[in-house]
Write a protein that holds these residues in place. Structure first.
Motif, PDB file in Angstrom:
ATOM      1  N   ASP A 254       0.841  -1.196   0.000  1.00 45.16           N
ATOM      2  CA  ASP A 254       0.000   0.000   0.000  1.00 45.16           C
ATOM      3  C   ASP A 254       0.879   1.250   0.000  1.00 45.16           C
ATOM      4  N   PRO A 255       0.807   2.089  -1.063  1.00 40.27           N
ATOM      5  CA  PRO A 255       1.678   3.273  -1.128  1.00 40.27           C
ATOM      6  C   PRO A 255       1.455   4.266  -0.006  1.00 40.27           C
ATOM      7  N   ARG A 256       0.305   4.184   0.691  1.00 36.05           N
ATOM      8  CA  ARG A 256       0.054   5.107   1.786  1.00 36.05           C
ATOM      9  C   ARG A 256       1.009   4.894   2.952  1.00 36.05           C
ATOM     10  N   HIS A 257       1.681   3.741   2.985  1.00 37.12           N
ATOM     11  CA  HIS A 257       2.718   3.532   3.989  1.00 37.12           C
ATOM     12  C   HIS A 257       3.787   4.615   3.860  1.00 37.12           C
ATOM     13  N   VAL A 258       4.049   5.053   2.631  1.00 33.52           N
ATOM     14  CA  VAL A 258       5.020   6.122   2.374  1.00 33.52           C
ATOM     15  C   VAL A 258       4.354   7.487   2.392  1.00 33.52           C
ATOM     16  N   THR A 259       3.297   7.654   1.594  1.00 37.19           N
ATOM     17  CA  THR A 259       2.741   8.985   1.382  1.00 37.19           C
ATOM     18  C   THR A 259       2.072   9.551   2.625  1.00 37.19           C
ATOM     19  N   GLU A 260       1.335   8.743   3.371  1.00 35.99           N
ATOM     20  CA  GLU A 260       0.658   9.271   4.560  1.00 35.99           C
ATOM     21  C   GLU A 260       1.660   9.638   5.641  1.00 35.99           C
ATOM     22  N   TYR A 261       2.780   8.947   5.703  1.00 40.60           N
ATOM     23  CA  TYR A 261       3.807   9.316   6.673  1.00 40.60           C
ATOM     24  C   TYR A 261       4.430  10.665   6.308  1.00 40.60           C
ATOM     25  N   LEU A 262       4.695  10.878   5.016  1.00 38.24           N
ATOM     26  CA  LEU A 262       5.242  12.161   4.600  1.00 38.24           C
ATOM     27  C   LEU A 262       4.251  13.291   4.881  1.00 38.24           C
ATOM     28  N   LEU A 263       2.975  13.055   4.587  1.00 37.67           N
ATOM     29  CA  LEU A 263       1.957  14.084   4.851  1.00 37.67           C
ATOM     30  C   LEU A 263       1.858  14.380   6.341  1.00 37.67           C
ATOM     31  N   ALA A 264       1.945  13.336   7.164  1.00 38.65           N
ATOM     32  CA  ALA A 264       1.903  13.540   8.610  1.00 38.65           C
ATOM     33  C   ALA A 264       3.135  14.293   9.101  1.00 38.65           C
ATOM     34  N   SER A 265       4.229  14.207   8.343  1.00 41.50           N
ATOM     35  CA  SER A 265       5.463  14.893   8.713  1.00 41.50           C
ATOM     36  C   SER A 265       5.505  16.322   8.216  1.00 41.50           C
ATOM     37  N   GLY A 266       4.415  16.772   7.575  1.00 42.01           N
ATOM     38  CA  GLY A 266       4.350  18.163   7.152  1.00 42.01           C
ATOM     39  C   GLY A 266       4.517  18.392   5.669  1.00 42.01           C
ATOM     40  N   TRP A 267       4.678  17.319   4.883  1.00 46.79           N
ATOM     41  CA  TRP A 267       4.777  17.491   3.445  1.00 46.79           C
ATOM     42  C   TRP A 267       3.412  17.924   2.911  1.00 46.79           C
ATOM     43  N   SER A 268       3.416  18.706   1.823  1.00 50.24           N
ATOM     44  CA  SER A 268       2.170  19.198   1.228  1.00 50.24           C
ATOM     45  C   SER A 268       1.862  18.447  -0.055  1.00 50.24           C
ATOM     46  N   ASN A 269       0.563  18.332  -0.339  1.00 49.69           N
ATOM     47  CA  ASN A 269       0.077  17.565  -1.483  1.00 49.69           C
ATOM     48  C   ASN A 269      -0.234  18.518  -2.634  1.00 49.69           C
ATOM     49  N   HIS A 270       0.422  18.313  -3.764  1.00 48.91           N
ATOM     50  CA  HIS A 270       0.207  19.147  -4.949  1.00 48.91           C
ATOM     51  C   HIS A 270      -0.333  18.321  -6.113  1.00 48.91           C
ATOM     52  N   SER A 271      -0.984  17.209  -5.813  1.00 47.67           N
ATOM     53  CA  SER A 271      -1.517  16.341  -6.860  1.00 47.67           C
ATOM     54  C   SER A 271      -2.613  17.061  -7.642  1.00 47.67           C
ATOM     55  N   VAL A 272      -2.714  16.739  -8.920  1.00 52.13           N
ATOM     56  CA  VAL A 272      -3.703  17.353  -9.799  1.00 52.13           C
ATOM     57  C   VAL A 272      -4.937  16.472  -9.850  1.00 52.13           C
ATOM     58  N   PRO A 273      -6.115  16.972  -9.448  1.00 51.79           N
ATOM     59  CA  PRO A 273      -7.341  16.160  -9.489  1.00 51.79           C
ATOM     60  C   PRO A 273      -7.602  15.629 -10.903  1.00 51.79           C
ATOM     61  N   GLY A 274      -7.977  14.374 -10.964  1.00 52.99           N
ATOM     62  CA  GLY A 274      -8.305  13.778 -12.247  1.00 52.99           C
ATOM     63  C   GLY A 274      -7.137  13.136 -12.951  1.00 52.99           C
ATOM     64  N   TYR A 275      -5.919  13.257 -12.391  1.00 52.37           N
ATOM     65  CA  TYR A 275      -4.743  12.627 -13.010  1.00 52.37           C
ATOM     66  C   TYR A 275      -4.160  11.630 -12.027  1.00 52.37           C
ATOM     67  N   PRO A 276      -3.821  10.417 -12.473  1.00 51.01           N
ATOM     68  CA  PRO A 276      -3.413   9.358 -11.531  1.00 51.01           C
ATOM     69  C   PRO A 276      -1.970   9.486 -11.051  1.00 51.01           C
ATOM     70  N   HIS A 277      -1.734  10.466 -10.194  1.00 52.08           N
ATOM     71  CA  HIS A 277      -0.392  10.597  -9.637  1.00 52.08           C
ATOM     72  C   HIS A 277      -0.475  11.271  -8.272  1.00 52.08           C
ATOM     73  N   VAL A 278       0.652  11.235  -7.559  1.00 53.80           N
ATOM     74  CA  VAL A 278       0.782  11.917  -6.276  1.00 53.80           C
ATOM     75  C   VAL A 278       2.023  12.792  -6.347  1.00 53.80           C
ATOM     76  N   LEU A 279       1.871  14.064  -5.989  1.00 60.21           N
ATOM     77  CA  LEU A 279       2.987  15.009  -5.971  1.00 60.21           C
ATOM     78  C   LEU A 279       3.081  15.618  -4.574  1.00 60.21           C
ATOM     79  N   LEU A 280       4.165  15.311  -3.870  1.00 58.52           N
ATOM     80  CA  LEU A 280       4.346  15.829  -2.519  1.00 58.52           C
ATOM     81  C   LEU A 280       5.594  16.702  -2.457  1.00 58.52           C
ATOM     82  N   GLU A 281       5.537  17.727  -1.583  1.00 58.38           N
ATOM     83  CA  GLU A 281       6.655  18.643  -1.420  1.00 58.38           C
ATOM     84  C   GLU A 281       6.993  18.762   0.057  1.00 58.38           C
ATOM     85  N   SER A 282       8.271  18.748   0.380  1.00 63.34           N
ATOM     86  CA  SER A 282       8.714  18.811   1.767  1.00 63.34           C
ATOM     87  C   SER A 282       8.363  20.159   2.376  1.00 63.34           C
TER      88      SER A 282
END
Length: 275
Positions: free
Chosen positions: A37-65
């Motif tokens: 499950d990729p949320r093992h990585v992405t949700e931890y980064l989000l909980a650590s303060g990373w911001s989500n810049h993903s574009v709605p409607g496109y199948p990707h995740v873009l996170l920034e520290s």
């Protein structure tokens, strides 16, 4: 946004509708356990303060520290031989870390959990000693050193480019034999040696760790059939979900990427199945 009424993997089983899963399996070797499950990585980064810049409607995740210096991207590739997960500086091309789609998320998290952690750069010999202490066999790859996993399906090497100023990177190739001369490629990864040292160490630590990974029933990858040792785990889906939530809470408290220690998983003596 409500998603519970959709028939989708976003609804679990690891994090949400755990009752739909009867049990979890402990799968070894971990490098053949599948992406997870990729949320093992992405949700931890989000909980650590990373911001989500993903574009709605496109199948990707873009996170920034939080300091906007690092980017994490997760996006599907038409060619599964290409990297689908990448970490790199937001500006410039000083280094990059790239992971194939079948790289277990727990191994990727060894890198991403520590990507903002400070620490001295380890000596190369220290990383090889870590692999050797866990049963990996040291090899020579030309003038470079390499290590082969105990089951001989994962190959860790330190490579250098042929440029006038060589660029060193650590690379992993995972494959299973089909015949005497043919192999089925599973995944690869590469991390430039200029990447944050704590993250590089965390990746090699997570890669060579002999502890099996938890996967939902039937989640074991078919491409590794015959090469996996799968055992019914005493850890329930609900306990696994709570472990994940405690990990996120620890990240929120610290506001850093220091991984929270997880309790050791029990190794059952029954329900063993070879795949």
């Amino acid at each position: 946004m409500s998603h519970e009424r959709f028939y989708s993997r976003v609804n679990g089983p690891t994090l949400y509708r755990v009752n739909a899963v009867r049990w979890l399996d402990e799968v070894a070797p971990r490098h053949l356990a599948g992406g997870g499950d990729p949320r093992h990585v992405t949700e931890y980064l989000l909980a650590s303060g990373w911001s989500n810049h993903s574009v709605p409607g496109y199948p990707h995740v873009l996170l920034e520290s939080p300091d906007r210096r690092l980017h994490f991207t997760l996006e599907p590739e038409e060619d599964e031989f290409m990297s689908s997960r990448r970490v790199h500086p937001a500006q410039g091309h000083a280094w990059s870390a790239q992971f194939g789609i079948h790289t277990p998320v727990e191994i990727i998290a060894g890198f991403t959990d520590a990507v903002n952690s400070a620490g001295p750069r380890p000596e190369e010999a220290e990383l090889w000693r870590l692999a050797a202490s866990r049963g990996w066999t040291m090899r020579l790859a030309g003038r470079e050193r390499a290590a082969l996993s105990p089951d001989e399906t994962a190959y860790l090497s330190r490579e250098s480019s042929l440029a006038e100023t060589p660029i060193h990177r650590w690379a992993v190739q995972v494959s299973v034999p089909l015949s005497e001369k043919r192999h089925r490629w599973i995944w690869n990864a590469s991390i430039d040696e200029a990447a944050p040292p704590a993250a590089l160490t965390g990746f090699i630590d997570a890669l060579t760790d002999p502890t099996p990974l938890l996967r939902s029933e039937g989640q074991e990858p078919r491409h590794a059939f015959g090469f996996l040792d799968s055992r019914r785990s005493f850890v329930t889906p609900e306990q696994h979900r709570m472990q994940h939530l405690r990990r996120l809470e620890a990240a929120q408290r610290t506001g850093t990427n220091a991984p929270a220690p997880a309790p050791p998983l029990p190794r059952p003596a029954r329900h063993k199945r070879h795949r």
